[in-house]
Structure formats: structure tokens, C-alpha cells
Design a protein around this motif. Structure first.
Motif, PDB file in Angstrom:
ATOM      1  N   VAL A 184      24.070 -24.602 -24.535  1.00 55.12           N
ATOM      2  CA  VAL A 184      23.278 -23.376 -24.660  1.00 55.12           C
ATOM      3  C   VAL A 184      21.814 -23.815 -24.662  1.00 55.12           C
ATOM      4  O   VAL A 184      21.462 -24.824 -25.294  1.00 55.12           O
ATOM      5  N   LYS A 185      20.980 -23.055 -23.975  1.00 52.48           N
ATOM      6  CA  LYS A 185      19.578 -23.448 -23.819  1.00 52.48           C
ATOM      7  C   LYS A 185      18.798 -23.197 -25.122  1.00 52.48           C
ATOM      8  O   LYS A 185      18.384 -22.057 -25.390  1.00 52.48           O
TER       9      LYS A 185
ATOM     10  N   VAL B 241      23.051 -14.219 -24.026  1.00 47.93           N
ATOM     11  CA  VAL B 241      24.415 -14.071 -23.474  1.00 47.93           C
ATOM     12  C   VAL B 241      25.419 -14.513 -24.535  1.00 47.93           C
ATOM     13  O   VAL B 241      26.435 -13.856 -24.788  1.00 47.93           O
ATOM     14  N   LEU B 242      25.102 -15.631 -25.198  1.00 49.37           N
ATOM     15  CA  LEU B 242      25.988 -16.120 -26.266  1.00 49.37           C
ATOM     16  C   LEU B 242      26.125 -15.070 -27.368  1.00 49.37           C
ATOM     17  O   LEU B 242      27.232 -14.776 -27.839  1.00 49.37           O
TER      18      LEU B 242
ATOM     19  N   ARG C   9      28.340 -12.247 -26.431  1.00 49.21           N
ATOM     20  CA  ARG C   9      29.733 -12.709 -26.436  1.00 49.21           C
ATOM     21  C   ARG C   9      30.294 -12.745 -27.875  1.00 49.21           C
ATOM     22  O   ARG C   9      31.450 -12.402 -28.111  1.00 49.21           O
TER      23      ARG C   9
ATOM     24  N   SER D 298      20.365 -26.999 -19.011  1.00 51.71           N
ATOM     25  CA  SER D 298      21.212 -26.308 -18.024  1.00 51.71           C
ATOM     26  C   SER D 298      22.143 -25.290 -18.700  1.00 51.71           C
ATOM     27  O   SER D 298      22.987 -24.676 -18.043  1.00 51.71           O
ATOM     28  N   GLY D 299      22.001 -25.123 -20.007  1.00 51.97           N
ATOM     29  CA  GLY D 299      22.940 -24.281 -20.763  1.00 51.97           C
ATOM     30  C   GLY D 299      22.755 -22.784 -20.536  1.00 51.97           C
ATOM     31  O   GLY D 299      21.788 -22.342 -19.909  1.00 51.97           O
ATOM     32  N   ILE D 300      23.683 -21.999 -21.094  1.00 54.05           N
ATOM     33  CA  ILE D 300      23.603 -20.535 -20.961  1.00 54.05           C
ATOM     34  C   ILE D 300      22.494 -19.992 -21.881  1.00 54.05           C
ATOM     35  O   ILE D 300      22.159 -20.629 -22.898  1.00 54.05           O
ATOM     36  N   PRO D 301      21.923 -18.843 -21.560  1.00 53.75           N
ATOM     37  CA  PRO D 301      20.882 -18.267 -22.426  1.00 53.75           C
ATOM     38  C   PRO D 301      21.459 -17.772 -23.764  1.00 53.75           C
ATOM     39  O   PRO D 301      22.612 -17.336 -23.811  1.00 53.75           O
TER      40      PRO D 301
ATOM     41  N   THR E  75      32.605 -19.510 -25.340  1.00 54.30           N
ATOM     42  CA  THR E  75      31.550 -18.911 -24.513  1.00 54.30           C
ATOM     43  C   THR E  75      31.549 -19.518 -23.104  1.00 54.30           C
ATOM     44  O   THR E  75      30.787 -19.082 -22.258  1.00 54.30           O
ATOM     45  N   HIS E  76      32.366 -20.561 -22.912  1.00 56.28           N
ATOM     46  CA  HIS E  76      32.381 -21.283 -21.630  1.00 56.28           C
ATOM     47  C   HIS E  76      33.837 -21.446 -21.174  1.00 56.28           C
ATOM     48  O   HIS E  76      34.443 -22.499 -21.411  1.00 56.28           O
TER      49      HIS E  76
END
Ligand SMILES: NC(=O)c1ccc[n+]([C@@H]2O[C@H](COP(=O)([O-])OP(=O)(O)OC[C@H]3O[C@@H](n4cnc5c(N)ncnc54)[C@H](O)[C@@H]3O)[C@@H](O)[C@H]2O)c1
Length: 295
Positions: free
Chosen positions: A191-192, A238-239, A242, A232-235, A256-257
Motif C-alpha cells: 500500500v502506498k 481504496v484500502l 475495502r 507501487s502499492g494500492i492507494p 485487499t490484494h
């Protein structure tokens, strides 16, 4: 606002930034009173203001999760401000320093285990009695990691700490179910956030003795690899979305992935195969007919 969170109170550790702040905002937008704790009081003040500007009820408290007394103070302040506590999000965590077994200092292991494991335990010990006090039920959300579901080379301390968080979650989920307290382990992959810069908040008590210190070049290589992966993680938003979705369906493990399923299923298969080997063993194979002891 009609939802199961509205008007209730959540205590979130490590809420000054990253995942903790995103969860604070998402839960605040559901109408929860947010008690944000963090060791970084400058970042905490900025984030508190950002939530206030969005119309969220916020109480900001200095909190080093490795100090149980500070946790108790946060719970007292939360009750003073909002009357009751319904949720704890044990989010504060540190990434440690990637490195070989023989290169990873004892002080680094202690830092990672104290923040990531003892911090979660102290959070639960301070908050669960407050949640049990009323009969409305509640939530314990432990921020673990995909690293708690599989071992990774050069990250033994971090993986061990997160596996402990998954294990505590599984134990507490059964223990607290009769109290209507739902317990979840949030297990994201990358996660970013600023997790790769965790050393910015490393307390003096975990300082590394000069004789133990890792080679600077090796440190830099590990740090660069970690930074690339996290970038490179998800924002975080979004987490957070979720997490709300998964809480509605009362899941114990929150993923989450979904693309990491193949990695964890490889581990599950290896564990199952080891049982088959044990069943076929002339030494212990007969135990298959004996009763299983559970609590
Ligand atoms: N970012 C990822 O890729 C990722 C993946 C899986 C799990 N996680 C977990 O998510 C949680 C949040 O991390 P993040 O990614 O938002 O990182 P982050 O570094 O952006 O945020 C962590 C927050 O915790 C605070 N903190 C650090 N030590 C503390 C202490 N002793 N007491 C109180 N607060 C403290 C920091 O000040 C910061 O505000 C951690 O438990 C981390 O292990 C992160």
C-alpha cells in the motif's frame, strides 16, 4: 445517517498518516467519533485538522503503542470525550530494516516486535474492557499484513510480528464472539504509504549499538527495494473502502490484494502435504484415530 458505525467511537493507533489516517477518515465519514493516537505529534496535529475540516469529530492523543500506560490514558480520554468506546484499530506498525539473519540487530528485532506485537496486545488490553463495559458490541481490527501469511527472505522480524498479529486475531475472534465483538486481521500486500521510512519514528530505546550496526551499503540496497515495492502499492483510500466493505460482511481475514491468493494457497498446500506425510508415518500415523483437543 443510518449505519452500524454512526455515533460510535473508534480508537485508531498510528492514525497520523498512511493507512491509519485513511481508516480514520473513512470511519469518520460513517459518523464515528475518531480518537487518533500517534507517536508523531507534528503529523498528528496536521491530520487532526484535516479531519476536523471534513466535519469529523476528532480527539488527537500522543501515543507510543509500546507504552501500556499511554494506551490507558487514551482510553480514559476517549471515554471522557465520547462516553463509550466501540472499536479499536490496532494499526501502528513499523517495517523494520530488511536484512540477512546475521545482519539484523537485536535492537531492530525488539523495535519491530514491541511496536507490531506488544503494541497490538496493549491496544487490545486497554480497549477490550471498555468495549465490554456496554452491551452494544464492537470491533477489534488488527492491521496485520500479507507478510503474516507467508515468510519472506530478509524480512524475518516483520513477517514474525505480523504472523503473531494474525494468530492473536484468530484467538481473540473466538474469545470475543460471545461479547458481540467482531475481530478482524487486515492483511494487505503493498500500500502506498511511508512504511519504508518507519525509522523516522524509531524510539531512542531501540537505538542500535555501534558494534551491531549493519553495513551502510547493504542497508541502502534493502531500503531501495522496499521503497520501490511500497511506491507501487494500492492507494490508501481504496484500502479503506475495502475495509468498510469487508466489515459489513464480518470477515475475520480482510484481504485487499486477491492476486496474492496463489502465494498463500501454495503455503496451505505445503502444510496439508506435511499432514499426509505424518499420516503415513509409522511413528505417529496411528494418532489419526485419536480425539482432537480444542478449546
Ligand atoms: N504500506 C504497506 O505496504 C503495508 C502493507 C501491509 C501492512 N501494513 C501495515 O499497515 C500499518 C500502517 O502502516 P502504514 O503503511 O500506514 O505506514 P506509515 O509509516 O505511513 O504509517 C504508520 C503510522 O504509525 C505511526 N507509528 C510508528 N510507530 C509508532 C508507535 N510506536 N506508536 C504509535 N504510532 C506509531 C507512524 O508515526 C505513522 O503515523 C502497519 O501496521 C503496517 O505494518 C502496511
Amino acid at each position: 445517517m443510518s449505519n452500524e458505525f454512526n455515533g460510535k467511537t473508534a480508537i485508531i493507533s498510528g492514525a497520523a498518516g498512511g493507512i491509519g489516517l485513511a481508516l480514520a477518515e473513512a470511519l469518520g465519514q460513517q459518523g464515528m467519533n475518531i480518537v487518533m493516537g500517534d507517536i508523531d505529534i507534528q503529523a498528528l496535529a496536521v491530520s487532526r485538522q484535516a479531519l476536523l475540516d471534513k466535519g469529523i469529530n476528532v480527539l488527537a492523543c500522543e501515543l507510543d503503542v509500546t507504552d501500556y500506560k499511554q494506551w490507558q490514558d487514551v482510553v480514559s480520554r476517549a471515554k471522557e470525550a465520547y462516553g463509550k468506546v466501540h472499536m479499536v484499530v490496532n494499526n501502528a506498525g513499523v517495517g523494520g530494516i530488511p536484512g540477512k539473519i546475521e545482519d539484523t540487530e537485536h535492537a531492530t528485532w525488539r523495535w519491530v516486535m514491541d511496536v507490531n506485537v506488544m503494541g497490538v496486545l496493549y491496544g487490545a488490553q486497554a480497549c477490550v474492557p471498555a468495549i465490554k463495559e456496554h452491551s452494544e458490541g464492537g470491533w477489534v481490527i488488527n492491521v496485520a499484513s500479507m507478510a503474516g501469511m507467508l515468510g519472506m527472505p530478509y524480512a524475518g522480524a516483520y513477517c514474525a510480528s505480523k504472523a503473531a498479529v494474525v494468530s492473536m486475531t484468530e484467538s481473540w475472534a473466538v474469545e470475543l464472539a460471545p461479547h458481540n465483538i467482531h475481530v478482524s486481521a487486515l492483511c494487505p500486500a503493498f500500500v502506498k504509504t511511508r512504511i519504508h521510512e518507519s525509522h523516522r519514528n524509531r524510539q531512542e530505546k531501540y537505538a542500535v549499538a555501534p558494534t551491531e550496526r549493519q553495513d551502510k551499503k547493504k542497508l541502502q540496497a534493502g531500503a531501495n527495494a522496499a521503497a520501490l515495492a511500497v511506491e507501487s502499492g494500492i492507494p490508501v483510500n481504496v484500502l479503506a473502502e475495502r475495509v468498510l466493505e469487508a466489515l459489513a460482511s464480518k470477515q475475520t481475514y480482510i484481504y485487499t490484494h486477491p492476486n496474492y491468493r496463489k502465494v498463500t494457497s501454495g503455503r496451505s498446500k505445503a502444510i496439508d502435504k506435511a499432514f499426509v506425510d505424518a499420516q503415513e508415518s509409522p511413528v505417529v500415523g496411528h494418532l489419526i484415530d485419536e480425539e482432537i483437543v480444542t478449546f
